[in-house]
Design a protein around this motif. Structure first.
Motif, mmCIF file in Angstrom:
data_model
loop_
_atom_site.group_PDB
_atom_site.id
_atom_site.type_symbol
_atom_site.label_atom_id
_atom_site.label_comp_id
_atom_site.label_asym_id
_atom_site.label_seq_id
_atom_site.Cartn_x
_atom_site.Cartn_y
_atom_site.Cartn_z
ATOM 1 N N ARG A 1 4.385 -14.727 -87.449
ATOM 2 C CA ARG A 1 5.777 -15.109 -88.074
ATOM 3 C C ARG A 1 6.011 -14.041 -89.285
ATOM 4 N NH1 ARG A 1 4.179 -21.106 -90.283
ATOM 5 N NH2 ARG A 1 3.433 -21.237 -88.215
ATOM 6 N N TYR A 2 5.205 -12.916 -89.208
ATOM 7 C CA TYR A 2 5.357 -11.899 -90.194
ATOM 8 C C TYR A 2 5.645 -10.480 -89.656
ATOM 9 C CZ TYR A 2 3.319 -15.794 -92.821
ATOM 10 O OH TYR A 2 2.835 -17.095 -93.567
ATOM 11 N N ARG B 1 8.037 -12.433 -94.343
ATOM 12 C CA ARG B 1 8.043 -13.558 -93.496
ATOM 13 C C ARG B 1 9.326 -13.338 -92.698
ATOM 14 N NH1 ARG B 1 7.637 -16.797 -98.113
ATOM 15 N NH2 ARG B 1 5.812 -17.878 -98.094
ATOM 16 N N GLY B 2 9.105 -13.342 -91.279
ATOM 17 C CA GLY B 2 10.178 -13.222 -90.375
ATOM 18 C C GLY B 2 10.304 -14.213 -88.980
ATOM 19 N N ALA C 1 12.202 -9.784 -99.236
ATOM 20 C CA ALA C 1 12.847 -9.238 -98.107
ATOM 21 C C ALA C 1 13.687 -8.206 -98.752
ATOM 22 C CB ALA C 1 13.490 -10.281 -97.454
ATOM 23 N N TYR C 2 14.501 -8.162 -99.691
ATOM 24 C CA TYR C 2 15.425 -7.241 -100.064
ATOM 25 C C TYR C 2 14.810 -5.968 -100.325
ATOM 26 C CZ TYR C 2 13.601 -6.949 -105.022
ATOM 27 O OH TYR C 2 12.766 -6.865 -105.987
ATOM 28 N N ALA C 3 13.527 -5.865 -100.529
ATOM 29 C CA ALA C 3 12.790 -4.661 -100.927
ATOM 30 C C ALA C 3 12.313 -3.969 -99.596
ATOM 31 C CB ALA C 3 11.510 -4.890 -101.788
ATOM 32 N N ALA C 4 12.178 -4.689 -98.596
ATOM 33 C CA ALA C 4 11.751 -4.208 -97.305
ATOM 34 C C ALA C 4 12.980 -3.666 -96.381
ATOM 35 C CB ALA C 4 10.937 -5.180 -96.634
#
Length: 534
Positions: free
Chosen positions: A443-444, A458-459, A508-511
């Motif tokens: 889940r990553y 996380r995804g 998440a914003y940084a990725a």
């Protein structure tokens, strides 16, 4: 505290969500640092102040914007520290009007514990504890009426000192429960906390609650533990405390009954003595959960107050008899930990659970010192608190310094902290040992950040990613946390075998928009396939 230190403080404070309410600007911090006499005992040491304690030049909000006022001078406890060379960075977040132990009752946000995973930071001195634990400041001031200087320390793996009431002046502090309020100190170690206390304490004639006293230092105190405890179903916290078996056992029933009087008795009405007029005039300015707690004070009569005082005197007598058998009582600071979601599901009941082993201290005129006690098997911080009678502060500090914990935190690393990678020395120099490799649950996603390092995100459509598991000594966790650069942070990582550990996660914003290297299965595989620095 030179320019580089100021820049580091400003940078860390700027990326700490929900921790700070107001801060001095970098230019003013540099001016103050340049003017400090280097011979002073706390020369150039940065510290934070809970925003119910007055600091000249910054508003005092008590966690309520409509209550805010601008003090014209520092509270005496702050002024003593400034006179010793320490530098106020700013004011920190709190449970509104210092009413709560969760760190989730503020319009200025709800900071997480530095250990991530949605874990609450604890309150009411939430921001003050996190600002120390994340390495922004060396120490901070909080307040403690029911446990607010101890519960946040427990949830962030740092030291929390609740001195004898009146030892640190409460003049210039917005009252929560005036007869019980106490200024507390957070630090990453007992040595720093001790230096701060020596500077900050002292009788203030203008403060009717200020007092001094003395009790002989006991070099080898008789230690006691309770006969029975409730850990609210948390076997990890129960096992962490079990190492203190062998000491004398005592009945803490009278202590727990005294603690129940604080929120279930007429001392709630004392909060209305100072806040009642504001609450009546501005009910919409107070958070619903805070208002609900305060308004219960209307249900008590003067007769109720006297009956409670009479019962408390009986309970104090029982507590005093306990000190005939032991010198120091050791308790878990909190019986269990909670996430923000768990607190939201039961904000009143779980708040009471957090205060079970803290809220009797001021009613029974005790001093207390909270220290980390390693971690549970699932990576939650454990903690103990040492209690003694009034003015036993030095004995408690000495006893706390003699307590050693061998526990380690299992930490999952995914990139530059892997064995042989450029930042691995930050682990090895702190005594960390490699436990082995593992894979995350599927889940990553793994992204290549602009810095050239990988970021684990996380995804929902993620994959299993290879990580290394390291055992980091509990005493080294705070220093390690201070060096983690944005946008990385610690959080809970689910492994393939169904367990969870603490590990590095990327915001998440940084990725967003960065190369997705999930298909490689891990940083080493990506490097070996021709990635950067291969």
């Amino acid at each position: 505290m030179d320019d580089v230190d100021v820049d580091a403080v400003v940078e860390r404070a700027g990326r700490a969500e929900g921790v700070w309410i107001s801060r001095f600007g970098p230019d003013e911090l540099r001016e103050r640092a340049a003017a400090v006499d280097t011979g002073l005992p706390l020369a150039g040491v940065p510290f934070a102040v809970k925003d119910n304690i007055d600091v000249a030049g910054l508003p005092t909000t008590a966690g309520c914007p409509d209550f805010a006022y601008m003090p014209d001078r520092n509270a005496p406890v702050v002024q003593r520290l400034v006179d010793a060379g320490a530098i106020v960075v700013g004011k920190t977040n709190l449970d509104q009007f210092a009413t709560g132990l969760t760190g989730a009752r503020s319009p200025y946000g709800a900071p997480e514990s530095v250990f991530g995973g949605g874990l609450i930071s604890g309150g009411s001195s939430s921001g003050s504890a996190v600002a120390v634990a994340d390495g922004t400041v060396a120490f901070s001031l909080g307040t403690d009426t029911a446990g607010s200087g101890r519960v946040p320390a427990a949830l962030n793996g740092i030291v929390g000192v609740k001195p004898t009431r009146g030892l640190l002046s409460t003049l210039g502090v917005v009252p929560a429960c005036r007869s019980l309020d106490c200024v507390s100190v957070f630090a990453r170690d007992l040595t720093t906390a001790g230096r701060v206390l020596r500077v900050a304490r002292g009788f203030v004639r203008e403060d009717p609650w200020s007092r001094e006293g003395d009790r002989p230092l006991i070099a080898q105190p008789r230690m006691g533990v309770p006969e029975a405890l409730d850990f609210f179903g948390d076997s990890g916290q129960e096992k962490a405390f079990a190492r203190f078996g062998g000491a004398a056992t005592v009945d803490i029933g009278p202590l727990l009954e005294a603690g129940d009087l604080l929120y279930r008795g007429p001392w709630v009405a004392e909060r209305l003595a100072d806040l009642g007029e504001f609450l009546a005039a501005h009910p919409e300015s107070v958070l619903p959960v805070t208002r609900a707690v305060l308004e219960t004070g209307h249900g008590f009569t003067a007769a109720d107050a006297f009956r409670a005082q009479h019962r408390l005197q009986q309970l104090r007598n029982a507590a005093d008899r306990m000190w005939e058998r032991i010198d120091v009582l050791v308790l878990p600071t909190i019986g269990t930990t909670y996430t923000h979601d768990e607190i939201a599901a039961d904000p009143i009941g779980r708040n009471l659970n957090l205060g079970r082993y803290t809220q009797f201290a001021n009613l029974l005129d005790m001093a207390a010192v909270t220290v980390p006690n390693g971690f549970t098997a699932d990576g939650r911080p454990a903690s103990i608190t040492l209690f003694g009678p009034a003015f036993s502060d030095e004995t408690l500090a000495l006893a706390a310094a003699g307590i050693k914990t061998d526990d380690t935190m299992t930490l999952a690393v995914v990139g530059l902290h892997l064995d042989g990678e450029p930042r691995n020395h930050e682990l090895s120099e702190r005594g960390a040992t490699l436990a082995g490799t593992a894979r995350t649950a599927p889940r990553y996603r793994l992204h290549l950040l602009p810095s050239g390092a990988p970021g684990l995100v996380r995804g929902d459509d993620g994959a299993a990613i290879e990580v290394e598991l390291w055992h980091l000594p509990a005493a080294q966790v705070g220093g390690f946390l201070a060096g983690i650069p944005a946008p990385l942070s610690l959080g809970r990582i689910a492994l393939e075998d169904g367990t969870e550990v603490t590990g590095f996660l990327c915001e998440a914003y940084a990725a967003a928009g960065t190369p997705d290297i999930t298909a490689s299965g891990g940083w080493r595989n990506y490097r070996s396939s021709g990635g950067p620095n291969s």
